[in-house]
Scaffold this active site. Structure first.
Site, PDB file in Angstrom:
ATOM      1  CG  HIS A   1       5.734 -10.127  26.024  1.00  0.00           C
ATOM      2  ND1 HIS A   1       7.441 -10.666  25.359  1.00  0.00           N
ATOM      3  CD2 HIS A   1       6.981 -10.036  27.816  1.00  0.00           C
ATOM      4  CE1 HIS A   1       7.667 -10.925  26.832  1.00  0.00           C
ATOM      5  NE2 HIS A   1       7.866 -10.594  27.953  1.00  0.00           N
TER       6      HIS A   1
ATOM      7  CB  VAL B   1      -1.217   0.043   1.176  1.00  0.00           C
ATOM      8  CG1 VAL B   1      -1.309   1.350   1.064  1.00  0.00           C
ATOM      9  CG2 VAL B   1      -2.174  -1.652   0.635  1.00  0.00           C
TER      10      VAL B   1
ATOM     11  CD1 TRP C   1      12.875  -5.089  18.159  1.00  0.00           C
ATOM     12  CD2 TRP C   1      12.760  -7.281  18.209  1.00  0.00           C
ATOM     13  NE1 TRP C   1      14.058  -5.478  17.748  1.00  0.00           N
ATOM     14  CE2 TRP C   1      13.637  -6.683  17.919  1.00  0.00           C
ATOM     15  CE3 TRP C   1      12.280  -8.299  18.439  1.00  0.00           C
ATOM     16  CZ2 TRP C   1      15.261  -8.233  17.869  1.00  0.00           C
ATOM     17  CZ3 TRP C   1      13.224 -10.174  18.446  1.00  0.00           C
ATOM     18  CH2 TRP C   1      14.429  -9.009  17.840  1.00  0.00           C
ATOM     19  CG  HIS C   2       6.740  -5.958  23.024  1.00  0.00           C
ATOM     20  ND1 HIS C   2       7.147  -6.353  24.425  1.00  0.00           N
ATOM     21  CD2 HIS C   2       7.486  -6.669  22.595  1.00  0.00           C
ATOM     22  CE1 HIS C   2       7.394  -7.035  24.302  1.00  0.00           C
ATOM     23  NE2 HIS C   2       7.097  -7.845  23.452  1.00  0.00           N
TER      24      HIS C   2
END
Length: 608
Positions: free
Chosen positions: A578, A239, A534-535
């Site tokens: 998490h 996109v 990686w949160h």
């Protein structure tokens, strides 16, 4: 199973979802339950259906960095961490990051979800989250013997399409590591899946024990519904931007999605709504490329402003980690991930996996969530210093940040924001590298309640150019002060080497090692080796517009008529957990909102 470009290009669908990750697949499955509406997903990655590296648990090393499975994003140099850059891997393909993560199924404290509502978002509270997450959970109760060994008392747990359970293999040494935590003063958590995570426990994961495979958004939401005639999924479709209606109305009416497929540009029309589910890293870029954002940012990249919305790409929040590692004694009978570095041992465990045993039938399950007072006697001193700093600088904060900081102070006083993860192996081999033939255990100290705020902004009007990722780790004055919390967590984790039974299992602390002793040396080491879970969240925050918000409580982008965001970017204030369970919950609630089935409650009071 997926659509062709002929099925999609220049066609019309009721709902177009940009991104086929965790949130996108969940939302599409729920919206397409109504056979009278048509749903299209556009996913930039591939289908990756049946890919062994994704389905086989504990295969982290072969997934992350694999360009078929993961996007390899990189932050800009971070002044707060010695001018280093940080890798931000994200899932690439259907299922998104639910197909590449560490499979941890963890929920935050009840109060931290209720804080969404306190910040001006009625209906975004724990009671609704628990209701919606039960639609996702399909808990597989482990055998009674495993429950006994792991001290699991499900009489106090309440667990609700997705297979959630415990891995097939749990080693006795993991029990000893949990026992060490209890002996260090952290009790077993009574109801960690029901809003009370304080303590230590073995967390379930999205592991299907019936097949010993990962359960993720593709297996739980796409594959069971792939044959619906009203659901189309086009992969390898990037996109580029959202095109508004040409009628020139005062409100941005999202009409078409421009996307690239096979090197050519195409458009597809939405009859009802367009939903951005590209994740916290890419959704703000899509908004900016569509002319929605801060006019100063848009002007620099040559994009005309269609909606003046300065909050886009701001308020970015992230979890951070460092790993304390210990070398195991040679006579300790305990397989760790270190041994897979030997090709022959790796081959053996791949063969064992076919029989339902070995390291590839394990996972990360040992977690501790502690309050600052449980971690350090300096808690009151650190909290007072943080409060003084915040109130001293209160007048200088951008709109909405003081309200967040006040809640963060409350959390610092009483919430379990200090996370210790048990990892059976060497997680971070710095400054001392792995020694051949040795095995390790790591205590990963994760800082969850941070005061740092970063940005994600486009640097080019070319959609193929990634935005600038700047988490601003430990940069602000209050962020630097919060480093003291991390130092105290490292000291707590290091002291575990003096607590039985861990002290009887190890020969030495390997990292940070004997050269790092003082608080100042620990802080310097943290800055040099810190990583992330990686949160990343909050880049399109769900907040009142005057507080820097991008979407309202219905997840509709301010200044637009029919454009929503459904992914982790809408979280207004990060939480200590998490993230994947939260993403599923957000998508499930969003589906009811879009379908008009969500009952809007009274407006809660914002934080004072």
């Amino acid at each position: 199973m997926t659509a062709t470009i002929e099925d999609v290009a220049s066609k019309s669908f009721d709902y177009i979802i940009c991104g086929g990750g965790t949130a996108g697949l969940t939302l599409a499955a729920r919206l397409s339950e109504d056979p009278n509406v048509s749903v299209l997903i556009l996913e930039a990655g591939g289908a990756n259906i049946g890919l062994t590296d994704i389905l086989r648990p504990a295969s982290y090393a072969t997934i992350l960095g694999n360009p078929q499975c993961a996007w390899d994003y990189t932050t800009i140099k971070q002044r707060g961490s010695k001018d280093t850059t940080h890798k931000w891997f994200r899932g690439k393909g259907l299922g998104g990051s639910s197909g590449v993560n560490f499979m941890c199924w963890i929920k935050p404290a009840r109060e931290e979800i209720d804080d969404f509502e306190r910040l001006g978002n009625p209906g975004w509270n724990w009671n609704n989250f628990e209701k919606y997450i039960h639609r996702t959970e399909g808990f597989i109760t482990p055998p009674e013997e495993q429950q006994r060994l792991m001290h699991l008392n499900f009489d106090k747990w309440d667990m609700g399409t997705q297979a959630i359970g415990y891995p097939a293999t749990m080693q006795e040494a993991e029990l000893k590591l949990q026992e060490t935590m209890v002996n260090a003063g952290i009790p077993l958590a009574a109801r960690p899946s029901n809003g009370d995570p304080v303590g230590t426990y073995f967390a379930p994961c999205n592991y299907d024990v019936r097949t010993n495979t990962r359960s993720y958004a593709t297996t739980a939401y796409y594959l069971p519904n792939k044959d619906r005639p009203n659901l189309a999924v086009l992969v390898a479709a990037r996109v580029n931007r959202i095109l508004p209606s040409s009628d020139g109305g005062l409100v941005f009416s999202a009409e078409r999605v421009e996307f690239e497929y096979g090197g050519e540009l195409h458009t597809v029309r939405a009859k009802k709504e367009i939903i951005l589910s590209a994740g916290a890293l890419k959704t703000p870029q899509l908004l900016e490329l569509s002319g929605i954002g801060n006019p100063n940012i848009l002007r620099r990249i040559g994009i005309p402003t269609k909606v003046d919305l300065p909050g886009v790409g701001r308020n970015v929040q992230e979890h951070m980690t460092v790993s304390i590692s210990f070398e195991l004694r040679d006579d300790v009978k305990f397989d760790t991930f270190d041994i897979l570095a030997d090709p022959e041992v790796l081959k053996k465990h791949l063969e064992l996996y076919r029989t339902g045993t070995g390291l590839f039938t394990t996972n990360v399950t040992g977690f501790t969530f502690a309050t600052l007072h449980q971690i350090t006697p300096r808690a009151d001193e650190i909290i007072k210093a943080a409060e003084d700093k915040i109130m001293k600088n209160a007048a200088s904060y951008p709109p909405g940040l003081l309200e967040q900081y006040k809640i963060s102070l409350e959390r610092l006083r009483k919430s379990a924001g200090c996370e210790i993860i048990i990892f059976t192996g060497m997680m971070t081999p710095y400054p001392n590298p792995v020694e051949k033939g040795k095995r390790y255990v790591s205590m990963v100290a994760a800082l969850n309640h941070t005061f740092s705020r970063g940005t994600i902004h486009s640097v080019s009007k070319d959609p193929a150019v990634d935005p600038e990722f700047d988490p601003r780790y430990l940069e602000e004055e209050i962020g630097k002060l919060y480093l003291q919390v991390w130092v105290e967590m490292v000291k707590f984790a290091r002291n575990l080497k003096n607590v039985s039974p861990l002290k009887d299992m190890i020969t030495k602390e390997h990292n940070p090692g004997p050269d790092v002793q003082t608080d100042e040396e620990i802080a310097t080491w943290i800055k040099a080796v810190m990583s992330t879970t990686w949160h990343t969240a909050s880049s399109c925050s769900m907040l009142p517009q005057e507080m820097g918000g991008v979407v309202d409580p219905q997840l509709k982008v301010y200044g637009t008529e029919n454009l929503r965001v459904v992914d982790l970017s809408v979280v207004p204030l990060h939480f200590a957990a998490h993230t994947q369970a939260i993403v599923y919950g957000i998508a499930e609630q969003a589906a009811d909102i879009i379908k008009g089935k969500f009952q809007q409650p009274h407006v809660a009071a914002a934080a004072a």
